[in-house]
Scaffold this motif. Structure first.
Motif, mmCIF file in Angstrom:
data_model
loop_
_atom_site.group_PDB
_atom_site.id
_atom_site.type_symbol
_atom_site.label_atom_id
_atom_site.label_comp_id
_atom_site.label_asym_id
_atom_site.label_seq_id
_atom_site.Cartn_x
_atom_site.Cartn_y
_atom_site.Cartn_z
ATOM 1 N N LEU A 40 -9.027 3.118 -2.851
ATOM 2 C CA LEU A 40 -8.443 4.188 -2.051
ATOM 3 C C LEU A 40 -6.931 4.241 -2.279
ATOM 4 O O LEU A 40 -6.354 5.317 -2.468
ATOM 5 C CB LEU A 40 -8.749 3.979 -0.563
ATOM 6 C CG LEU A 40 -8.071 4.952 0.393
ATOM 7 C CD1 LEU A 40 -8.534 6.382 0.145
ATOM 8 C CD2 LEU A 40 -8.330 4.541 1.839
ATOM 9 N N ALA A 41 -6.288 3.085 -2.284
ATOM 10 C CA ALA A 41 -4.846 3.031 -2.533
ATOM 11 C C ALA A 41 -4.515 3.580 -3.925
ATOM 12 O O ALA A 41 -3.528 4.307 -4.089
ATOM 13 C CB ALA A 41 -4.333 1.601 -2.375
ATOM 14 N N GLY A 66 6.587 3.552 10.532
ATOM 15 C CA GLY A 66 7.318 3.578 9.269
ATOM 16 C C GLY A 66 7.414 2.236 8.567
ATOM 17 O O GLY A 66 8.124 2.111 7.573
ATOM 18 N N ASN A 67 6.699 1.237 9.059
ATOM 19 C CA ASN A 67 6.719 -0.086 8.424
ATOM 20 C C ASN A 67 5.735 -0.135 7.258
ATOM 21 O O ASN A 67 4.723 0.554 7.265
ATOM 22 C CB ASN A 67 6.355 -1.162 9.448
ATOM 23 C CG ASN A 67 7.370 -1.246 10.560
ATOM 24 O OD1 ASN A 67 8.559 -1.191 10.310
ATOM 25 N ND2 ASN A 67 6.913 -1.362 11.783
ATOM 26 N N PRO A 68 6.015 -0.975 6.252
ATOM 27 C CA PRO A 68 5.107 -1.075 5.106
ATOM 28 C C PRO A 68 3.769 -1.699 5.506
ATOM 29 O O PRO A 68 3.692 -2.477 6.457
ATOM 30 C CB PRO A 68 5.863 -1.966 4.125
ATOM 31 C CG PRO A 68 6.863 -2.700 4.937
ATOM 32 C CD PRO A 68 7.174 -1.851 6.129
ATOM 33 N N CYS A 69 2.739 -1.324 4.771
ATOM 34 C CA CYS A 69 1.398 -1.902 4.942
ATOM 35 C C CYS A 69 1.063 -2.691 3.682
ATOM 36 O O CYS A 69 1.394 -2.276 2.576
ATOM 37 C CB CYS A 69 0.352 -0.813 5.134
ATOM 38 S SG CYS A 69 0.528 0.129 6.643
ATOM 39 N N TYR A 70 0.394 -3.808 3.867
ATOM 40 C CA TYR A 70 0.022 -4.671 2.748
ATOM 41 C C TYR A 70 -1.468 -4.955 2.802
ATOM 42 O O TYR A 70 -2.083 -4.945 3.857
ATOM 43 C CB TYR A 70 0.791 -5.995 2.816
ATOM 44 C CG TYR A 70 2.270 -5.824 2.619
ATOM 45 C CD1 TYR A 70 2.821 -5.850 1.344
ATOM 46 C CD2 TYR A 70 3.117 -5.634 3.702
ATOM 47 C CE1 TYR A 70 4.183 -5.689 1.161
ATOM 48 C CE2 TYR A 70 4.481 -5.475 3.521
ATOM 49 C CZ TYR A 70 5.007 -5.497 2.254
ATOM 50 O OH TYR A 70 6.349 -5.336 2.068
ATOM 51 N N LEU A 87 0.830 -1.200 0.000
ATOM 52 C CA LEU A 87 0.000 0.000 0.000
ATOM 53 C C LEU A 87 0.870 1.258 0.000
ATOM 54 O O LEU A 87 2.027 1.221 0.429
ATOM 55 C CB LEU A 87 -0.935 -0.020 1.214
ATOM 56 C CG LEU A 87 -1.980 -1.139 1.181
ATOM 57 C CD1 LEU A 87 -2.737 -1.214 2.495
ATOM 58 C CD2 LEU A 87 -2.938 -0.947 0.023
ATOM 59 N N PRO A 88 0.315 2.385 -0.468
ATOM 60 C CA PRO A 88 1.116 3.602 -0.603
ATOM 61 C C PRO A 88 1.266 4.398 0.698
ATOM 62 O O PRO A 88 1.505 5.594 0.670
ATOM 63 C CB PRO A 88 0.345 4.401 -1.659
ATOM 64 C CG PRO A 88 -1.059 3.977 -1.484
ATOM 65 C CD PRO A 88 -0.998 2.520 -1.088
#
Length: 96
Positions: A33-34, A16-20, A9-10
């Motif tokens: 939304l993304a 600060g960790n990535p979201c999936y 996801l953006p």
């Protein structure tokens, strides 16, 4: 049964960790939304690039202006790279 890959996801977590996202549809509410946020990040990147070029072409630009432009450019580059990685991972999966 085919499990679609996770979508990067953006945005990130507050730490600060990535979201999936795990979904069977690239048309889900969160996917859309993304998509909208990615488009906004790319548009913002274009504006930041134009501003940075203006600062860099101004021989009278001071250190504060150059630092500000470089900071915004680095932030935008991080966003654009995340979008590129996310979209690259989805090439050939039927999602954008």
């Amino acid at each position: 049964m085919h499990t679609p890959p996770l979508r990067l996801l953006p945005w990130t977590t507050p730490e600060g960790n990535p979201c999936y996202l795990s979904t069977d549809s690239g048309r889900s509410r969160l996917s859309l939304l993304a998509d909208d946020i990615e488009a906004a990040q790319l548009d913002s990147g274009e504006q930041v690039l134009a501003g940075a070029r203006a600062v860099l072409s101004d021989p009278g630009a001071g250190e504060r202006a150059v630092r500000f432009a470089l900071t915004r450019a680095a932030e935008s580059l991080e966003d654009v790279l995340r979008v590129a990685v996310s979209r690259g991972a989805r090439v050939g999966t039927g999602d954008r």
